[in-house]
Each structure stands twice: as C-alpha cells, then as structure tokens.
Design a protein around this motif. Sequence first.
Motif, PDB file in Angstrom:
ATOM      1  N   ASP A 147      39.592  34.286  55.013  1.00 15.81           N
ATOM      2  CA  ASP A 147      38.773  33.098  54.750  1.00 15.81           C
ATOM      3  C   ASP A 147      38.180  33.093  53.350  1.00 15.81           C
ATOM      4  N   LEU A 148      38.122  31.901  52.731  1.00 19.22           N
ATOM      5  CA  LEU A 148      37.345  31.717  51.507  1.00 19.22           C
ATOM      6  C   LEU A 148      35.900  31.529  51.945  1.00 19.22           C
ATOM      7  N   TYR A 149      35.208  32.629  52.123  1.00 19.98           N
ATOM      8  CA  TYR A 149      33.901  32.603  52.771  1.00 19.98           C
ATOM      9  C   TYR A 149      32.810  33.160  51.864  1.00 19.98           C
ATOM     10  N   ILE A 150      32.994  34.376  51.385  1.00 15.89           N
ATOM     11  CA  ILE A 150      31.968  35.028  50.587  1.00 15.89           C
ATOM     12  C   ILE A 150      31.975  34.536  49.145  1.00 15.89           C
ATOM     13  N   THR A 151      33.158  34.243  48.613  1.00 19.64           N
ATOM     14  CA  THR A 151      33.280  33.881  47.199  1.00 19.64           C
ATOM     15  C   THR A 151      32.375  32.731  46.773  1.00 19.64           C
ATOM     16  N   PRO A 152      32.303  31.617  47.525  1.00 15.79           N
ATOM     17  CA  PRO A 152      31.404  30.533  47.100  1.00 15.79           C
ATOM     18  C   PRO A 152      29.943  30.960  47.000  1.00 15.79           C
ATOM     19  N   THR A 153      29.521  31.886  47.868  1.00 16.55           N
ATOM     20  CA  THR A 153      28.133  32.350  47.806  1.00 16.55           C
ATOM     21  C   THR A 153      27.887  33.155  46.534  1.00 16.55           C
ATOM     22  N   LEU A 154      28.876  33.921  46.113  1.00 15.99           N
ATOM     23  CA  LEU A 154      28.720  34.726  44.893  1.00 15.99           C
ATOM     24  C   LEU A 154      28.661  33.840  43.657  1.00 15.99           C
ATOM     25  N   VAL A 155      29.536  32.840  43.609  1.00 17.51           N
ATOM     26  CA  VAL A 155      29.547  31.923  42.470  1.00 17.51           C
ATOM     27  C   VAL A 155      28.236  31.138  42.401  1.00 17.51           C
ATOM     28  N   ALA A 156      27.790  30.627  43.538  1.00 20.50           N
ATOM     29  CA  ALA A 156      26.544  29.857  43.563  1.00 20.50           C
ATOM     30  C   ALA A 156      25.358  30.724  43.163  1.00 20.50           C
ATOM     31  N   SER A 157      25.349  31.979  43.592  1.00 21.11           N
ATOM     32  CA  SER A 157      24.248  32.884  43.243  1.00 21.11           C
ATOM     33  C   SER A 157      24.231  33.178  41.750  1.00 21.11           C
ATOM     34  N   LEU A 158      25.411  33.304  41.156  1.00 20.37           N
ATOM     35  CA  LEU A 158      25.492  33.528  39.714  1.00 20.37           C
ATOM     36  C   LEU A 158      24.891  32.341  38.951  1.00 20.37           C
ATOM     37  N   VAL A 159      25.262  31.145  39.346  1.00 18.71           N
ATOM     38  CA  VAL A 159      24.723  29.940  38.713  1.00 18.71           C
ATOM     39  C   VAL A 159      23.211  29.877  38.922  1.00 18.71           C
ATOM     40  N   TYR A 160      22.784  30.208  40.127  1.00 17.89           N
ATOM     41  CA  TYR A 160      21.347  30.206  40.460  1.00 17.89           C
ATOM     42  C   TYR A 160      20.585  31.152  39.545  1.00 17.89           C
ATOM     43  N   PHE A 161      21.143  32.315  39.310  1.00 17.07           N
ATOM     44  CA  PHE A 161      20.507  33.295  38.418  1.00 17.07           C
ATOM     45  C   PHE A 161      20.427  32.775  36.994  1.00 17.07           C
ATOM     46  N   GLN A 193      42.906  30.307  50.482  1.00 17.88           N
ATOM     47  CA  GLN A 193      42.627  31.735  50.564  1.00 17.88           C
ATOM     48  C   GLN A 193      42.624  32.328  49.165  1.00 17.88           C
ATOM     49  N   LEU A 194      41.925  33.447  49.034  1.00 20.97           N
ATOM     50  CA  LEU A 194      41.948  34.171  47.775  1.00 20.97           C
ATOM     51  C   LEU A 194      43.275  34.904  47.612  1.00 20.97           C
ATOM     52  N   TRP A 195      43.585  35.235  46.365  1.00 23.64           N
ATOM     53  CA  TRP A 195      44.787  36.019  46.084  1.00 23.64           C
ATOM     54  C   TRP A 195      44.678  37.388  46.744  1.00 23.64           C
ATOM     55  N   GLN A 196      45.766  37.831  47.343  1.00 23.23           N
ATOM     56  CA  GLN A 196      45.817  39.146  47.974  1.00 23.23           C
ATOM     57  C   GLN A 196      46.868  39.998  47.280  1.00 23.23           C
ATOM     58  N   PRO A 197      46.511  41.199  46.822  1.00 28.73           N
ATOM     59  CA  PRO A 197      47.516  42.089  46.215  1.00 28.73           C
ATOM     60  C   PRO A 197      48.639  42.359  47.205  1.00 28.73           C
ATOM     61  N   GLN A 198      49.865  42.315  46.723  1.00 27.13           N
ATOM     62  CA  GLN A 198      51.023  42.534  47.592  1.00 27.13           C
ATOM     63  C   GLN A 198      51.229  44.024  47.833  1.00 27.13           C
ATOM     64  N   HIS A 199      51.602  44.335  49.042  1.00 21.60           N
ATOM     65  CA  HIS A 199      51.941  45.717  49.366  1.00 21.60           C
ATOM     66  C   HIS A 199      53.368  45.743  49.876  1.00 21.60           C
ATOM     67  N   SER A 200      53.976  46.893  49.843  1.00 21.09           N
ATOM     68  CA  SER A 200      55.356  47.030  50.314  1.00 21.09           C
ATOM     69  C   SER A 200      55.421  48.132  51.344  1.00 21.09           C
ATOM     70  N   SER A 201      56.493  48.116  52.109  1.00 24.05           N
ATOM     71  CA  SER A 201      56.666  49.158  53.123  1.00 24.05           C
ATOM     72  C   SER A 201      56.823  50.523  52.470  1.00 24.05           C
ATOM     73  N   LEU A 202      57.447  50.570  51.257  1.00 23.14           N
ATOM     74  CA  LEU A 202      57.620  51.836  50.542  1.00 23.14           C
ATOM     75  C   LEU A 202      56.270  52.413  50.164  1.00 23.14           C
ATOM     76  N   HIS A 203      55.367  51.538  49.663  1.00 28.25           N
ATOM     77  CA  HIS A 203      54.029  51.981  49.291  1.00 28.25           C
ATOM     78  C   HIS A 203      53.294  52.532  50.501  1.00 28.25           C
ATOM     79  N   SER A 204      53.449  51.872  51.660  1.00 25.30           N
ATOM     80  CA  SER A 204      52.777  52.314  52.875  1.00 25.30           C
ATOM     81  C   SER A 204      53.289  53.684  53.295  1.00 25.30           C
ATOM     82  N   LYS A 205      54.609  53.900  53.176  1.00 24.89           N
ATOM     83  CA  LYS A 205      55.185  55.178  53.576  1.00 24.89           C
ATOM     84  C   LYS A 205      54.715  56.297  52.684  1.00 24.89           C
ATOM     85  N   LEU A 206      54.559  56.021  51.377  1.00 28.59           N
ATOM     86  CA  LEU A 206      54.128  57.053  50.431  1.00 28.59           C
ATOM     87  C   LEU A 206      52.725  57.561  50.738  1.00 28.59           C
ATOM     88  N   TRP A 207      51.896  56.686  51.314  1.00 29.64           N
ATOM     89  CA  TRP A 207      50.505  57.054  51.587  1.00 29.64           C
ATOM     90  C   TRP A 207      50.283  57.562  52.992  1.00 29.64           C
TER      91      TRP A 207
END
Length: 208
Positions: A147-161, A193-207
């Motif tokens: 969800d685009l949920y927390i981001t608007p609160t952070l932006v609004a708080s920055l402007v408020y400050f 939605q916000l951008w999400q870093p892509q992950h791969s199955s290879l990356h998951s296996k390495l970890w």
Amino acid sequence: MEIIYALDLIGTFAFAVYGASVAIDKEFDIVGVFLCSFLCGVGGGTIRECILGNLPFYFYDNNYIFVMLAGMLFSIVTYKIFTHINKSMLVVDAIGLATFAYIGAEKAANAGLGLFAMMLFSALSAAGGGILKDILVREVPQTLKTDLYITPTLVASLVYFLLGPYRTHPLVTLVFIVGIFLARFYAIFHKVQLWQPQHSSLHSKLWK
C-alpha cells in the motif's frame, strides 16, 4: 480543534473495524477480536504518547474506547457483507490516516521536537496500530509491502516542518489532512504502489 477531534474519532472507528475484521478472519475469540481492534484503533497513538511520556489519551477520554468498541461491534455485525462495503470503509480509513498523521506531526511540533520526530510520530500515529495488529496475527504488514500508506504522511510531515511558524494556521491543517487523504484516495482506486527492488530466485538461493 473540534473538527480534528471528530475526524480522530472517525479514524479510530475505521481502524477498529479493520482490526476486528482481520481477527474474525483468523478465527480469534472475542478477546482476540477486541485486542486486534484495540491495537489497530489506538495502538499507534499509544506508542507515541508513551514516547512523549504522557498517559494514553483514552485513559482520560472514554470516547475513544466507546468508538473503538462500536467499530468492533460493527465489524462483527457486518462481517458477512464486509466485502460489499469495503470500498466505503477504505475512504473512511483514509480520513483516519490523514488525521492521525496530522496529530502525530503536531504533537512532535508542540513538544519542540525536530523533523525526524515529526515524520516518525506522523507515520507511527497513522500506521503503528496496523503494524502491531499484523505482528499479532503473524502477517507481513501491508503498509510495508503493497500500500501507498506511510509515504504521504512522511511527505506531509516534511512540508509541515518546513513551514515553521506558519504551522498553526488553519489552512496548513486543512492542506495537510486533505493532501494525505487525496493521495491515499488516489492510491486506493488506482492501485498505486511504491517501487520495489527486484529479487531473483538465484539471489534467494545464495542467501539460504
């Protein structure tokens, strides 16, 4: 302001409804339903007040408890048709999100705290209760995933400050709340939605 107080109670009701509905989905008993409703409705504000060294607001204003209980009962009564009224409740939820976020930023400003505290208290007031509820039911908090949920609160708080001495102007309050509400409203109906870093199955296996 009375309008902020009224919106705060409306938001508490909406958040309590969602908390109770999740508990019912999980087949919790009535105590579990109450706890999820309570955490979702007033959990974020409780953490904020504890950080500030204050008694939680519902200890001296029973209206929050009454509204939270009303939300819980509403969820129980309407559970079977909840999917049909979900869109309407999301709009009410957006009102609560915006109001909680404003109250959090205002509390930080009144305490003489800086930008980080304003952003933290704003996000915590708006989303903290939902995150606590998700932890209780052992789910990944949706506010951190889809969800685009927390981001608007952070932006609004920055402007408020940045507005500094103009923060107390009624127009600033209006723009803060309406801005977050519109951002959330747009995200709900356009599935933003916000951008999400892509992950791969290879990356998951390495970890593993």
